[in-house]
Structure formats: C-alpha cells, structure tokens
Design a protein around this motif. Sequence first.
Motif, PDB file in Angstrom:
ATOM      1  N   ASN A 141      -2.434   7.691   5.101  1.00 32.54           N
ATOM      2  CA  ASN A 141      -1.156   8.187   4.799  1.00 32.54           C
ATOM      3  C   ASN A 141      -0.331   6.799   4.794  1.00 32.54           C
ATOM      4  N   PRO A 142      -0.359   5.578   4.438  1.00 34.36           N
ATOM      5  CA  PRO A 142      -0.052   4.449   4.491  1.00 34.36           C
ATOM      6  C   PRO A 142       1.426   4.974   5.363  1.00 34.36           C
ATOM      7  N   SER A 143       2.602   5.252   4.428  1.00 33.67           N
ATOM      8  CA  SER A 143       3.871   6.294   4.495  1.00 33.67           C
ATOM      9  C   SER A 143       3.906   5.990   5.419  1.00 33.67           C
ATOM     10  N   GLY A 144       3.123   6.464   7.162  1.00 34.26           N
ATOM     11  CA  GLY A 144       3.464   6.781   8.315  1.00 34.26           C
ATOM     12  C   GLY A 144       4.205   7.973   8.649  1.00 34.26           C
ATOM     13  N   LYS A 145       4.403   8.365   7.527  1.00 43.37           N
ATOM     14  CA  LYS A 145       5.545   9.825   8.042  1.00 43.37           C
ATOM     15  C   LYS A 145       4.940  11.570   8.362  1.00 43.37           C
ATOM     16  N   ASN A 146       4.886  11.208   8.854  1.00 47.31           N
ATOM     17  CA  ASN A 146       3.396  13.019   9.623  1.00 47.31           C
ATOM     18  C   ASN A 146       2.378  12.800   9.648  1.00 47.31           C
ATOM     19  N   GLY A 147       2.070  12.014   9.851  1.00 40.07           N
ATOM     20  CA  GLY A 147       0.241  11.987  10.548  1.00 40.07           C
ATOM     21  C   GLY A 147      -0.011  11.257   9.691  1.00 40.07           C
ATOM     22  N   ASN A 148      -1.464  10.546  10.261  1.00 38.96           N
ATOM     23  CA  ASN A 148      -2.179   8.870   9.689  1.00 38.96           C
ATOM     24  C   ASN A 148      -2.380   9.807   8.654  1.00 38.96           C
ATOM     25  N   GLY A 149      -2.932  11.030   7.854  1.00 32.97           N
ATOM     26  CA  GLY A 149      -3.636  11.868   7.343  1.00 32.97           C
ATOM     27  C   GLY A 149      -4.833  12.225   7.072  1.00 32.97           C
ATOM     28  N   TYR A 150      -5.399  12.115   8.163  1.00 32.87           N
ATOM     29  CA  TYR A 150      -6.617  12.713   8.496  1.00 32.87           C
ATOM     30  C   TYR A 150      -6.435  14.982   8.776  1.00 32.87           C
ATOM     31  N   ASP A 151      -5.652  15.198   8.971  1.00 35.35           N
ATOM     32  CA  ASP A 151      -4.960  16.436   8.406  1.00 35.35           C
ATOM     33  C   ASP A 151      -4.848  17.005   6.921  1.00 35.35           C
ATOM     34  N   PRO A 152      -5.237  17.008   5.977  1.00 32.43           N
ATOM     35  CA  PRO A 152      -5.167  17.182   4.779  1.00 32.43           C
ATOM     36  C   PRO A 152      -3.547  18.949   4.550  1.00 32.43           C
ATOM     37  N   LEU A 153      -4.025  19.335   5.637  1.00 33.99           N
ATOM     38  CA  LEU A 153      -2.855  20.678   6.067  1.00 33.99           C
ATOM     39  C   LEU A 153      -1.630  20.292   5.484  1.00 33.99           C
ATOM     40  N   THR A 154      -1.110  19.032   6.557  1.00 34.53           N
ATOM     41  CA  THR A 154      -0.336  18.723   6.607  1.00 34.53           C
ATOM     42  C   THR A 154      -0.034  18.195   5.200  1.00 34.53           C
ATOM     43  N   SER A 155      -0.629  17.201   4.724  1.00 31.11           N
ATOM     44  CA  SER A 155      -0.264  16.293   3.413  1.00 31.11           C
ATOM     45  C   SER A 155      -0.365  17.072   2.057  1.00 31.11           C
ATOM     46  N   VAL A 156      -0.817  18.398   1.881  1.00 29.28           N
ATOM     47  CA  VAL A 156      -0.443  19.229   1.182  1.00 29.28           C
ATOM     48  C   VAL A 156       0.778  20.141   1.110  1.00 29.28           C
ATOM     49  N   LEU A 157       1.288  20.266   2.794  1.00 32.19           N
ATOM     50  CA  LEU A 157       2.299  20.788   1.859  1.00 32.19           C
ATOM     51  C   LEU A 157       3.651  19.869   2.595  1.00 32.19           C
ATOM     52  N   GLU A 158       3.645  18.768   2.481  1.00 29.11           N
ATOM     53  CA  GLU A 158       4.538  17.455   2.343  1.00 29.11           C
ATOM     54  C   GLU A 158       4.411  17.877   0.390  1.00 29.11           C
ATOM     55  N   GLY A 159       2.834  18.180   0.019  1.00 30.80           N
ATOM     56  CA  GLY A 159       3.443  17.967  -1.496  1.00 30.80           C
ATOM     57  C   GLY A 159       4.030  18.958  -2.135  1.00 30.80           C
ATOM     58  N   LEU A 160       3.893  19.945  -1.175  1.00 36.11           N
ATOM     59  CA  LEU A 160       4.850  21.444  -1.927  1.00 36.11           C
ATOM     60  C   LEU A 160       6.192  21.083  -1.427  1.00 36.11           C
ATOM     61  N   GLY A 161       6.481  20.547  -0.701  1.00 34.27           N
ATOM     62  CA  GLY A 161       7.824  20.474  -0.418  1.00 34.27           C
ATOM     63  C   GLY A 161       8.511  19.408  -1.280  1.00 34.27           C
ATOM     64  N   THR A 208       1.085  -1.563  -0.106  1.00 34.87           N
ATOM     65  CA  THR A 208       0.099  -0.079  -0.191  1.00 34.87           C
ATOM     66  C   THR A 208       0.934   1.691   0.147  1.00 34.87           C
ATOM     67  N   ARG A 209       2.076   0.992   0.981  1.00 37.71           N
ATOM     68  CA  ARG A 209       3.057   2.043   0.736  1.00 37.71           C
ATOM     69  C   ARG A 209       3.784   2.714  -0.344  1.00 37.71           C
ATOM     70  N   GLN A 210       4.219   1.370  -1.517  1.00 39.35           N
ATOM     71  CA  GLN A 210       3.978   1.301  -3.256  1.00 39.35           C
ATOM     72  C   GLN A 210       2.283   2.007  -3.362  1.00 39.35           C
ATOM     73  N   LEU A 211       1.794   2.128  -3.566  1.00 37.02           N
ATOM     74  CA  LEU A 211       0.388   2.108  -4.336  1.00 37.02           C
ATOM     75  C   LEU A 211       0.457   3.597  -4.088  1.00 37.02           C
ATOM     76  N   GLN A 212       0.074   3.875  -2.270  1.00 34.38           N
ATOM     77  CA  GLN A 212       0.637   5.711  -2.343  1.00 34.38           C
ATOM     78  C   GLN A 212       1.698   5.960  -2.974  1.00 34.38           C
ATOM     79  N   ARG A 213       2.789   5.664  -3.031  1.00 37.34           N
ATOM     80  CA  ARG A 213       4.138   6.866  -3.856  1.00 37.34           C
ATOM     81  C   ARG A 213       3.403   6.603  -5.383  1.00 37.34           C
ATOM     82  N   ASN A 214       3.251   5.406  -5.666  1.00 39.67           N
ATOM     83  CA  ASN A 214       2.755   5.413  -7.394  1.00 39.67           C
ATOM     84  C   ASN A 214       2.060   5.956  -7.613  1.00 39.67           C
ATOM     85  N   MET A 215       1.072   5.988  -6.922  1.00 35.82           N
ATOM     86  CA  MET A 215      -0.017   7.415  -7.531  1.00 35.82           C
ATOM     87  C   MET A 215      -0.158   8.663  -7.443  1.00 35.82           C
ATOM     88  N   GLY A 216       0.518   9.015  -6.225  1.00 33.37           N
ATOM     89  CA  GLY A 216       1.275  11.001  -6.513  1.00 33.37           C
ATOM     90  C   GLY A 216       1.617  11.111  -7.607  1.00 33.37           C
TER      91      GLY A 216
END
Length: 769
Positions: free
Chosen positions: A366-386, A262-270
């Motif tokens: 957020n299967p990656s387990g890095k910086n949260g479970n994925g319930y806060d999209p602000l953290t997620s989109v900031l990681e995307g900008l990173g 699932t972690r691989q899929l998350q990365r691949n889909m991104g």
Amino acid sequence: MALTYTDLVEVDLGKLGSAVSDWKKSVDMLKTAAEYARKGMQAKSDKARWAGVNATVTREFVTKTAKEISDLHVEADSIHTVLVDGHTELVALQKKIRTAVQQDAPTLGVRVEDIGEGKVRCFFPHVRGDTDERTQEQLDAKQELEDRVNRLVAHASEIDASLARALAKSHGGDKHNAGHASYESLDDAQAERAVELAELGPKMTDKQYMELNSIMRFNATDADFSTDFYTSLGGPKETLEFYGRMSLDGTMGDDKERLALTRQLQRNMGLALASATDPDNRSHLPASWSSEFRKLGAQRVELYPGAGSAPYGYQLLGGILRYGNYDARFINPIAEHIVQLHKKDPYRFVENKPTVGGSDRDWGFNPSGKNGNGYDPLTSVLEGLGHSPEAAKKFFTDPPTVYRADGTADKNGALPYKDYFEALNDKDFTWAPDSLAHPSSDEAAHAREMGPDALGHALEAATTGSAWDADPPVLHRDEQTADIMEKVINRYNVASDHGPPPEVMKDSLARMGAAYIDDLNYSIMDFGKAGDELGRARIFGDSSDGSAHRSFGEQGARNFMMLVAGDEEGYQTLSAAQQVYTASGLASHEGARDDGIAFAHNSAKANGILDESRAHQIREDFKDDETARNLAMEKQGEWRKTLASGGVAAGVAAVTAGATAVFLGPAAGVVAATAVPVVVEVVGSTLDTGYGTHTLQYLEDNEYKNDPEALRSVQGLEAAGERGAWVPVNNYADTIGMTQAEKLELNREIEGSYRDGKDAISDAEKVSQ
C-alpha cells in the motif's frame, strides 16, 4: 520537447484537421488499389498457366506487389485512425484551456503565465492603489485554476507524445517497406506503450516511470485503454506480479521520488482496473478475472524466484482495489471471500508480513501509506468499497454467498451471521494489525484502527451514495441506503448494547449524520408518535435528492445525535449541517407561516440536542478538572459563535452537481467535505428560484449577520448555542413580517423547544450516571 501552454492555446488545429481529411482520401484510394491488386492483378496471376523460371519470378513479384499495396492501405488506415483520435482530443483540450484562460481567469481577476516545461502560474496582477490582500476563497480559486490549466497542458502533451510515437511506429521508418505497427485507435497505441514500459518492471528508470504514469493518468478511466492494458499484461496472475514487484520496489528504502511514482501507479492501476472490470462498458475484461482473482487470493504469488516468502494474492490485489469505483459484480464476491477468510482466521494474512527495521516501516503493498501497509486485505477491500458506493450498498444489503477457500461458491454452505453489516460491526470482531511498527511502539498501538476506519468509509459510501472522500460529495440516497443508515443508527448510539464505536469511525458517523440531517430532524418531530398525524411530511417537504423521508424513531435519532455530537469533530459537523438545513427549511417556508414556525421549533429542539450532547461530553471528559472543563466550554462556544456569525455561509462551497445537496468545506468548521441535504419545496412555498441559490443567498443575507457587539458578549457554549438557535428564526420572523409582539411570543416558544432538546439529553445523562 514537451508541449507548452502557449503551444496549446495558439496552435491552429485546423491544419491537423486538414491532414486528417487528406489521410482519409489516401486510405480510400489505397483501399481501392488494394482491392484491385488482389482481385485483379493477383487473381489473374494465380489463374495464369505460366511455366518456366520467368513464370515463377513473375508470380512472386505480383504477389509481393499486391501485399505491399495492401500493407500501404493498412499503414494509411492506422495513421488516419490515430490522427482522428488525436485531433479530436486536442480540439477538446484546447477548447477547455481557452475557456479557462479567456473566461474564468478574467472573472477571477487572474492572469496566466507560461513558465515553460509545460507549466503555468496564475497570479493576481497588481493594481495601483490595491492592497493586494486576497481572501482564502480567492486564493483557492486561483490555485484551482492553475492546477486545472496545468492538468490540461499535461494531458495535451501526453496526447501529442502518444500521437507522434504511434505515427512513427505505423510508418516504421523504412521508405521501401510498408506494413509495420497498426492501431485501431490511439488508446490501442497508448496501451501498447504502457505495457512495453510495464514489462521493464522495477528496472524502469524514473523517466520511464513518469511516462507510464502519464499515459495511465489520462487514460485509466477509458475502458478501451484499460481493457487493452490489463489484457496485454497477460492476466490476473501477471497483473498481481507486476503490481507486487513495483510496490515493493517503491516502498523500499527512502527514495521519496520513487515512492511518489509508485503511489501514482497504485492509483492509476486501481482506476484502470475499475473501468476494465465494469461489465456495462463496451470494452471490458471477462467475468473470469474476478473468479481468477478469488482463486489466487488465498494462494502465495511468487514475485521473485527463490525468494524466501511470497505474499498472498489478496495482499497484492488489495493495494490496487483501494482506488476506483468498482462494479458490484466484480468487487463484491472478492470482498465477501476476504471477509469469510478473515472471520475464520483474522491473522491468516498479516502473519506473513516481514520483520523490518529502520526506515522501511512503510514497505509493503500500500504505497499510499493510508490505512495500513497492505498486508491486511480486509482493510484494503473496505477502502475499495468506500470508493464504490453502489457496490458498498449491495455489499451491506444483499444476502451473502458462501465461498470456499479456493474462491469458488459453496451453494450448500452456511455462515454464522446474516449479513456483512452484522459481521463487521460486531463489538467482538477481531481486526488485524496492519503495520510493521515495533510491537511496543506508539504507532503499533494504533495498528488495529485501520480496519474500523476503512469500515467507516465503506458505510459512508453505502449510506450516502457517494465515495467517502468525494470532493464535492453528491448525495444519492434511496430506500436501501436509508435501510443501512437505520442499521448504523441502531448500532451506534448512546443506548446501544454493543458498545461505543471505535474512535476512528466517529468522523464517518458524523458525515453520515450530516447526510441524513433532514431525516434526523424528521424523526425528532414525533413526540407522542404524533408526527405523521400532525403533518410532518408536509412540513419537511421534498428531500433535495428525491429520496423519501425515513423516520429512525425519535429516541433512535436523539441517541445517535448524542453519541456523535459528544465528540468535538462530530459536534462541529452536525451543527454546521443543522444550520444549513435550518436555513433551507425556513427559506422554503416563506409562504407557509404556520409550517415554518413548526419547522423552526423542531430545528431549535435539534440544536438543543446537539449543544447539550457536546456539553455533556465535556463535563464527562473534564469532570475532575474544572479549569479544563471551562476552557473546553469556551472553546466550543467560540466555535459556535463563529458558526453563527458567518462560518457556515463562508464554508458553503457550492451546490453539488445534480443539485442533491449543499456541500460544506473546511471554512464551515468541518474537517472534510460534507454533503448536507436541504429542503427543496414545501406546500405553500412561494420560491421561484432554484433551492440551492435561494438557500445560499438566505445564508448570506439573513441568517448569520449578527450584531458583533452581541456576539462578543456571548460567553461559553450554552449562551452561544441559544443565540445560534434563535438567530435564524428571528430573521425568518422578520422575513414573514411578524410584529414585535408576535416575535416576543415566538422567542419564548423557541426557547422552550431548544430547552426540550437539552432536557432530553440531560435526562439521558442522569440515567447513564
């Protein structure tokens, strides 16, 4: 049976090339036959004035025959197309693996062994009389080669399997009937198979899951494939539904293999979504995908009919956005909308996270387990900008657009902040806890750190022009990135009215400081505002990435350095960067003695600032425990000695692609890969070699070869700092032919500059007490 390493190295792809040529001839002949059947036989049959039963049967036979010939042409064209693509890719992969095995491996003294199942191992063969001891650098190089060869074999195996599958579907297996699946490219066939597997959802077996990931792994950044894949999924809503179901399936329970898939899929889909939504790619999704994602963002997306609760669209999308370099036109409106929703209600999204116990605390999006479970999209989109430097730069500099709750733009709306830098770096900004940990647990105490950490990553990308975790990082600075860095320096420093940075942001601030070590030095050379008048532009020469030097003000630079270097990791990162930058500057001034000495004085002052900043913080941290304070000083001093005696030289892994910086690895004492700008050229420079090569040689040959006895006699941070400040200058003095008397005078002067830097921090320390 999977393709093996031996297969790929030894197979004669010329035979496949001949087959491609033969099929091209068949396509051409069948095209001619199909046109003749359509324009000749069928056209005459349609015009003929036949009557009776035989006439009907004959006309149907002619029509069917013409269609079958046309179908044969379509089938042949599809076979030829996928053969061309497959042959082209396999030839390229074979060339790469032969280069790795026949050139790179012998250079490293390594052998490559086929161990079956598409895998190889690399090893150092025993040589009689050899101790078989290897340096870490040699071991790392061997591992890199092994990983590279295995990736190439895996890629070739995927091409081979996809090609076989496409050929089988094109033929259909019926000797008496043509006209089955047809493909315009191998990407087309691979996307079709990927979607077939995706439609199984969580019912996919692990073997099928591995096949899906394999297809996506090697095609995610191919816009033709990724666009076909997402289009075939159905649309934005279907994309979110698929990802959400797969994410929950993979993070539920304690199935480590499923989680890894699932972690691989998350990365691949991104990665695939980033390539599919880039308008500059020939194939790309329409702009409506971004607006549709915004519409779905604040809505619940039902993953399972009848489920008690459903996640928000942005919670699902956020998991995908964490990976990939996104175009600003796609991700920035989404990021803006998320920030605006968060500012209105920081807990809007996280309040719908489930209450779970036991081992399911990683359950989420957020299967990656890095910086949260994925319930806060602000953290997620900031990681995307990173991971999206150009988009991050625009996000922090472009005027905001106001969005309504449904994601549509509000041209008459207004925001209570002028830009997103101001909004997100406000000391009173509320970060949401993105964790399923029990509220009273130690883990829960850190639940609000994910957002600030992700903000640091986004700022790194925005200021350096490189993804925050790029390895190796490459600097792409310009006027806008420097504007953002100036905001960072003004916001985060020991004299800031806005308070200290969150602890988790300090590593990002250190890497940003390292990326601007040239401009920090440039800013420090401005005593009495006389820097420009005294020719600092000439002394500092050209930046290695072509950007213009930016002055952050002497006090501003110093206050920022004091903040960052006070932290142990920050001190190590900035000190290592300072050593490399000093080396490049002195190497560039071998033909300009006066400017070289001026550069050396300024570098000594910068070293004094860094050393005293760390010493000050150690005194603060252990002011009530003298023993602990002394131990901390000695520890930092030992690290400084390692730095001065060769640590940086060993840690300088490479000159990054595009020759924009030297990149430091862990051997230099830095935790993560760090880019450091260097001096390219100065007036009067006699360098006739590439600056990167010259700097690395300078590091190796001159700067850090100190007398071991002298180094062992150095105790504590202060003495080690003084030694580290003098050694590069001493070697420079030898290089330009100074006499002993001249060096004696220079030593006194450099000591004064070093102490000027220390005194500046000491004065600030007294004011703060």
